[in-house]
Motif scaffolding. Structure first.
Motif, PDB file in Angstrom:
ATOM      1  N   ASN A   1       0.816  -1.215   0.000  1.00  0.00           N
ATOM      2  CA  ASN A   1       0.000   0.000   0.000  1.00  0.00           C
ATOM      3  C   ASN A   1       0.849   1.265   0.000  1.00  0.00           C
ATOM      4  O   ASN A   1       0.426   2.323  -0.489  1.00  0.00           O
ATOM      5  N   GLN A   2       2.057   1.168   0.539  1.00  0.00           N
ATOM      6  CA  GLN A   2       2.961   2.316   0.555  1.00  0.00           C
ATOM      7  C   GLN A   2       3.659   2.506  -0.785  1.00  0.00           C
ATOM      8  O   GLN A   2       4.099   3.607  -1.113  1.00  0.00           O
ATOM      9  N   ALA A   3       3.755   1.422  -1.560  1.00  0.00           N
ATOM     10  CA  ALA A   3       4.443   1.492  -2.855  1.00  0.00           C
ATOM     11  C   ALA A   3       3.532   2.130  -3.898  1.00  0.00           C
ATOM     12  O   ALA A   3       2.308   2.128  -3.768  1.00  0.00           O
ATOM     13  N   THR A   4       4.145   2.683  -4.920  1.00  0.00           N
ATOM     14  CA  THR A   4       3.367   3.275  -6.010  1.00  0.00           C
ATOM     15  C   THR A   4       3.538   2.445  -7.275  1.00  0.00           C
ATOM     16  O   THR A   4       4.622   1.946  -7.564  1.00  0.00           O
ATOM     17  N   GLY A   5       2.450   2.273  -7.995  1.00  0.00           N
ATOM     18  CA  GLY A   5       2.517   1.624  -9.299  1.00  0.00           C
ATOM     19  C   GLY A   5       2.503   0.113  -9.271  1.00  0.00           C
ATOM     20  O   GLY A   5       2.696  -0.526 -10.304  1.00  0.00           O
ATOM     21  N   ILE A   6       2.287  -0.513  -8.091  1.00  0.00           N
ATOM     22  CA  ILE A   6       2.229  -1.968  -8.021  1.00  0.00           C
ATOM     23  C   ILE A   6       0.771  -2.403  -7.933  1.00  0.00           C
ATOM     24  O   ILE A   6       0.065  -2.054  -6.984  1.00  0.00           O
ATOM     25  N   GLU A   7       0.323  -3.152  -8.942  1.00  0.00           N
ATOM     26  CA  GLU A   7      -1.046  -3.641  -8.961  1.00  0.00           C
ATOM     27  C   GLU A   7      -1.057  -5.111  -8.529  1.00  0.00           C
ATOM     28  O   GLU A   7      -0.383  -5.934  -9.125  1.00  0.00           O
ATOM     29  N   TRP A   8      -1.812  -5.402  -7.486  1.00  0.00           N
ATOM     30  CA  TRP A   8      -1.865  -6.770  -6.991  1.00  0.00           C
ATOM     31  C   TRP A   8      -3.311  -7.182  -6.776  1.00  0.00           C
ATOM     32  O   TRP A   8      -4.181  -6.371  -6.477  1.00  0.00           O
ATOM     33  N   GLU A   9      -3.560  -8.471  -7.004  1.00  0.00           N
ATOM     34  CA  GLU A   9      -4.924  -8.973  -6.943  1.00  0.00           C
ATOM     35  C   GLU A   9      -5.358  -9.293  -5.526  1.00  0.00           C
ATOM     36  O   GLU A   9      -6.373  -8.802  -5.050  1.00  0.00           O
ATOM     37  N   ASP A  10      -4.569 -10.132  -4.830  1.00  0.00           N
ATOM     38  CA  ASP A  10      -4.960 -10.491  -3.469  1.00  0.00           C
ATOM     39  C   ASP A  10      -3.856 -11.316  -2.827  1.00  0.00           C
ATOM     40  O   ASP A  10      -2.912 -11.755  -3.491  1.00  0.00           O
ATOM     41  N   ILE A  11      -4.001 -11.529  -1.528  1.00  0.00           N
ATOM     42  CA  ILE A  11      -3.142 -12.429  -0.772  1.00  0.00           C
ATOM     43  C   ILE A  11      -3.989 -13.621  -0.364  1.00  0.00           C
ATOM     44  O   ILE A  11      -5.092 -13.463   0.171  1.00  0.00           O
ATOM     45  N   TYR A  12      -3.476 -14.814  -0.638  1.00  0.00           N
ATOM     46  CA  TYR A  12      -4.245 -16.026  -0.368  1.00  0.00           C
ATOM     47  C   TYR A  12      -3.479 -16.935   0.593  1.00  0.00           C
ATOM     48  O   TYR A  12      -2.293 -17.209   0.376  1.00  0.00           O
ATOM     49  N   PRO A  13      -4.131 -17.393   1.645  1.00  0.00           N
ATOM     50  CA  PRO A  13      -3.494 -18.417   2.480  1.00  0.00           C
ATOM     51  C   PRO A  13      -3.403 -19.726   1.698  1.00  0.00           C
ATOM     52  O   PRO A  13      -4.291 -20.044   0.895  1.00  0.00           O
ATOM     53  N   ILE A  14      -2.330 -20.444   1.864  1.00  0.00           N
ATOM     54  CA  ILE A  14      -2.180 -21.735   1.199  1.00  0.00           C
ATOM     55  C   ILE A  14      -2.810 -22.796   2.091  1.00  0.00           C
ATOM     56  O   ILE A  14      -2.269 -23.137   3.149  1.00  0.00           O
ATOM     57  N   GLU A  15      -3.947 -23.272   1.688  1.00  0.00           N
ATOM     58  CA  GLU A  15      -4.668 -24.265   2.475  1.00  0.00           C
ATOM     59  C   GLU A  15      -4.405 -25.666   1.928  1.00  0.00           C
ATOM     60  O   GLU A  15      -4.375 -25.884   0.726  1.00  0.00           O
ATOM     61  N   LYS A  16      -4.251 -26.600   2.830  1.00  0.00           N
ATOM     62  CA  LYS A  16      -4.068 -27.986   2.419  1.00  0.00           C
ATOM     63  C   LYS A  16      -5.396 -28.604   1.998  1.00  0.00           C
ATOM     64  O   LYS A  16      -6.454 -28.237   2.488  1.00  0.00           O
ATOM     65  N   LYS A  17      -5.302 -29.541   1.075  1.00  0.00           N
ATOM     66  CA  LYS A  17      -6.466 -30.340   0.703  1.00  0.00           C
ATOM     67  C   LYS A  17      -6.343 -31.720   1.331  1.00  0.00           C
ATOM     68  O   LYS A  17      -5.238 -32.189   1.628  1.00  0.00           O
ATOM     69  N   ASP A  18      -7.474 -32.365   1.527  1.00  0.00           N
ATOM     70  CA  ASP A  18      -7.473 -33.733   2.028  1.00  0.00           C
ATOM     71  C   ASP A  18      -8.206 -34.602   1.009  1.00  0.00           C
ATOM     72  O   ASP A  18      -9.417 -34.520   0.848  1.00  0.00           O
ATOM     73  N   ARG A  19      -7.433 -35.428   0.288  1.00  0.00           N
ATOM     74  CA  ARG A  19      -7.971 -36.258  -0.792  1.00  0.00           C
ATOM     75  C   ARG A  19      -8.159 -37.708  -0.361  1.00  0.00           C
ATOM     76  O   ARG A  19      -8.415 -38.567  -1.201  1.00  0.00           O
ATOM     77  N   ARG A  20      -7.997 -37.988   0.922  1.00  0.00           N
ATOM     78  CA  ARG A  20      -8.006 -39.387   1.361  1.00  0.00           C
ATOM     79  C   ARG A  20      -9.312 -40.093   1.008  1.00  0.00           C
ATOM     80  O   ARG A  20      -9.296 -41.272   0.636  1.00  0.00           O
ATOM     81  N   GLU A  21     -10.420 -39.409   1.105  1.00  0.00           N
ATOM     82  CA  GLU A  21     -11.692 -40.048   0.771  1.00  0.00           C
ATOM     83  C   GLU A  21     -11.752 -40.370  -0.721  1.00  0.00           C
ATOM     84  O   GLU A  21     -12.178 -41.460  -1.114  1.00  0.00           O
ATOM     85  N   ASP A  22     -11.300 -39.414  -1.557  1.00  0.00           N
ATOM     86  CA  ASP A  22     -11.311 -39.641  -3.005  1.00  0.00           C
ATOM     87  C   ASP A  22     -10.304 -40.710  -3.424  1.00  0.00           C
ATOM     88  O   ASP A  22     -10.492 -41.363  -4.457  1.00  0.00           O
ATOM     89  N   TRP A  23      -9.242 -40.868  -2.650  1.00  0.00           N
ATOM     90  CA  TRP A  23      -8.211 -41.846  -2.971  1.00  0.00           C
ATOM     91  C   TRP A  23      -8.368 -43.135  -2.161  1.00  0.00           C
ATOM     92  O   TRP A  23      -7.454 -43.964  -2.125  1.00  0.00           O
ATOM     93  N   GLN A  24      -9.490 -43.308  -1.516  1.00  0.00           N
ATOM     94  CA  GLN A  24      -9.662 -44.452  -0.622  1.00  0.00           C
ATOM     95  C   GLN A  24      -9.448 -45.777  -1.342  1.00  0.00           C
ATOM     96  O   GLN A  24      -8.868 -46.723  -0.795  1.00  0.00           O
ATOM     97  N   ASP A  25      -9.916 -45.871  -2.590  1.00  0.00           N
ATOM     98  CA  ASP A  25      -9.743 -47.103  -3.349  1.00  0.00           C
ATOM     99  C   ASP A  25      -8.268 -47.425  -3.561  1.00  0.00           C
ATOM    100  O   ASP A  25      -7.874 -48.600  -3.603  1.00  0.00           O
ATOM    101  N   LEU A  26      -7.435 -46.390  -3.681  1.00  0.00           N
ATOM    102  CA  LEU A  26      -5.994 -46.605  -3.856  1.00  0.00           C
ATOM    103  C   LEU A  26      -5.339 -46.972  -2.533  1.00  0.00           C
ATOM    104  O   LEU A  26      -4.460 -47.848  -2.479  1.00  0.00           O
ATOM    105  N   LEU A  27      -5.762 -46.321  -1.465  1.00  0.00           N
ATOM    106  CA  LEU A  27      -5.171 -46.584  -0.150  1.00  0.00           C
ATOM    107  C   LEU A  27      -5.559 -47.954   0.391  1.00  0.00           C
ATOM    108  O   LEU A  27      -4.904 -48.468   1.307  1.00  0.00           O
TER     109      LEU A  27
END
Length: 456
Positions: free
Chosen positions: A72-98
């Motif tokens: 916000n202090q800088a000039t001329g920098i256009e940014w979309e957003d800041i996103y937290p990196i969230e983990k996914k849990d695929r264990r249910e979808d991969w249950q047949d493999l596990l």
């Protein structure tokens, strides 16, 4: 869980990414954050936020407020957003493999992948050591599902013009090495543009300009080629010229080059030194960092089956690509080249090569992974199997036919053309990109390709 793994998991839970309006703004923002003593890393934008073609700035989540203040202090920098990196849990979808008959260690590691946990080197090795039919099924199918989740079913098709086989380097594995007895050639700028016109007619959007390390093509000559391609065809340009100076990389980027391919070949320092007797490991790493800092979509990769290579070395290769946030990762079997010090060594193992592709997809996730020409050269259905293992790119060879036999990094190369690529895509049950001009097919009857095979 090992203490190191616990630390990595906690760190990964606390990260965020900044997505900017363009590469220019991303680089400006990264510089501003570094000046503000924010530790940053340039990484492929996570799936769900952007495509594998874009770069985001990763930083510790606890620094979010300070990052916003600096922006916000800088000039001329256009940014979309800041996103937290969230983990996914695929264990249910991969249950047949596990539920398959897996070793406990393998099952635990695959479960950690399903939960987006950061893998240690030993866990990467566990995946690479898959041997039983059930473990191989679990490995390849999980990689295929990860590929579908991250980059969809479309196979991106690109095309390469190998415009010079002169090289100043003497790499032990490469048929273009300076001491090899090879009929040398250099294409003129007009000849290169003629090749680009043929690629453009196929509908392909990215041309790869590849050569040995040939200083005859000066900065000005490369810039002229880039500018003409942009002006006449508006195509994306990947450069694969070997090591150049930081200033040259910068000039090429400003002229319009989009991507740069500079393979590490072997991320283990000792192995790197063995195969590249006149290269420097630290210099190669530094150049990789420069390319990312300059905003290139950066390519790297390596070979499977090099002399004296171990499974641990391959795990290092995979983790190198993850650490440096590489966007395009080309891995394929080592193939011997006539006249080189390695000409009498055996080719890399096909199954191991496919396992590396699969583990690379599971570890690096939202990236481009080619089903390489080397796979197609090792066995006829190599590219199809590479796609099934998690790859999503095919590269055509569009070097003029009269010159192709003289650009032999390895011997007996499969000169993959459009028909071969389309056939591989169809056999892998994947989708042809909508930009391809199917009227250019020569051996495949277009009427046999139905709507289910195409995207768009």
């Amino acid at each position: 869980m090992a203490l190191r793994d616990k630390f990595l998991d906690e760190a990964s839970n606390q990260q965020s990414v900044l997505v900017c309006a363009s590469t220019h703004h991303m680089l400006e923002a990264n510089q501003r954050l570094k000046e503000g003593r924010i530790k940053t890393e340039l990484v492929p934008t996570p799936q769900g936020i952007g495509s594998a073609c874009t770069t985001a700035i990763r930083f510790s989540r606890e620094q979010e407020h300070k990052v916003e203040q600096l922006l916000n202090q800088a000039t001329g920098i256009e940014w979309e957003d800041i996103y937290p990196i969230e983990k996914k849990d695929r264990r249910e979808d991969w249950q047949d493999l596990l539920e398959l008959d897996l070793r406990d260690k393998f099952k635990k590691t695959l479960s950690r992948v399903a939960q987006d946990e950061v893998l240690s080197k030993s866990e990467v090795i566990t995946l690479l050591e898959a041997e039983s039919d059930d473990e191989l099924e679990a490995l390849f199918e999980s990689a295929n599902r990860m590929r579908q989740e991250m980059v969809s079913d479309m196979v991106d098709i690109r095309a390469a013009i190998e415009f010079s086989n002169y090289c100043t380097k003497n790499c032990n594995y490469c048929g273009l090495r300076r001491d090899n007895d090879v009929k040398r050639y250099r294409m003129t700028e007009d000849e290169i543009l003629e090749g680009v016109a043929e690629i453009n007619e196929l509908g392909i959007k990215t041309v790869i300009l590849q050569s040995g390390e040939d200083p005859w093509y000066t900065t000005d000559k490369i810039v002229s080629i880039i500018e003409r391609i942009k002006e006449e065809f508006g195509m994306n340009i990947t450069l694969s010229l070997g090591e150049r100076s930081y200033e040259e990389y910068k000039i090429f980027r400003e002229a319009g080059a989009n991507n740069y391919l500079l393979k590490i070949e072997a991320a283990n320092r000792c192995l790197f030194d063995q195969i590249n007797p006149d290269d420097d490991y630290e210099i190669r790493r530094q150049h990789t960092k420069w390319l990312k800092e300059l905003g290139y979509i950066t390519g790297s990769g390596g070979m499977i089956g090099l002399p004296n290579q171990t499974i641990e070395n391959l795990a290092q290769d995979i983790l190198f690509q993850k650490k440096y946030g590489i966007h395009m990762i080309g891995v394929g079997p080592f193939l011997p080249a006539d006249g080189t010090p390695y000409q009498d060594y055996s080719a890399g193992d096909f199954l191991l090569s496919l396992k590396v592709v699969a583990v690379m997809r599971l570890v690096c996730q939202n990236v481009f992974i080619p089903s390489t020409t080397a796979l197609a050269s090792l066995t006829e259905d190599g590219q199809t199997e590479g796609l099934k293992a998690g790859a999503n790119v095919i590269m055509l060879i569009m070097t003029p036919p009269a010159l192709q036999e003289n650009y032999q990094i390895y011997s007996n190369k499969n000169m993959v053309d459009l028909d071969f690529a389309i056939q591989s895509i169809l056999e892998a049950d994947r989708k042809i990109p909508p930009y391809i001009n199917l009227d250019q097919l020569k051996r495949i009857d277009r009427s046999e390709i139905n709507a289910e095979n195409t995207t768009g």
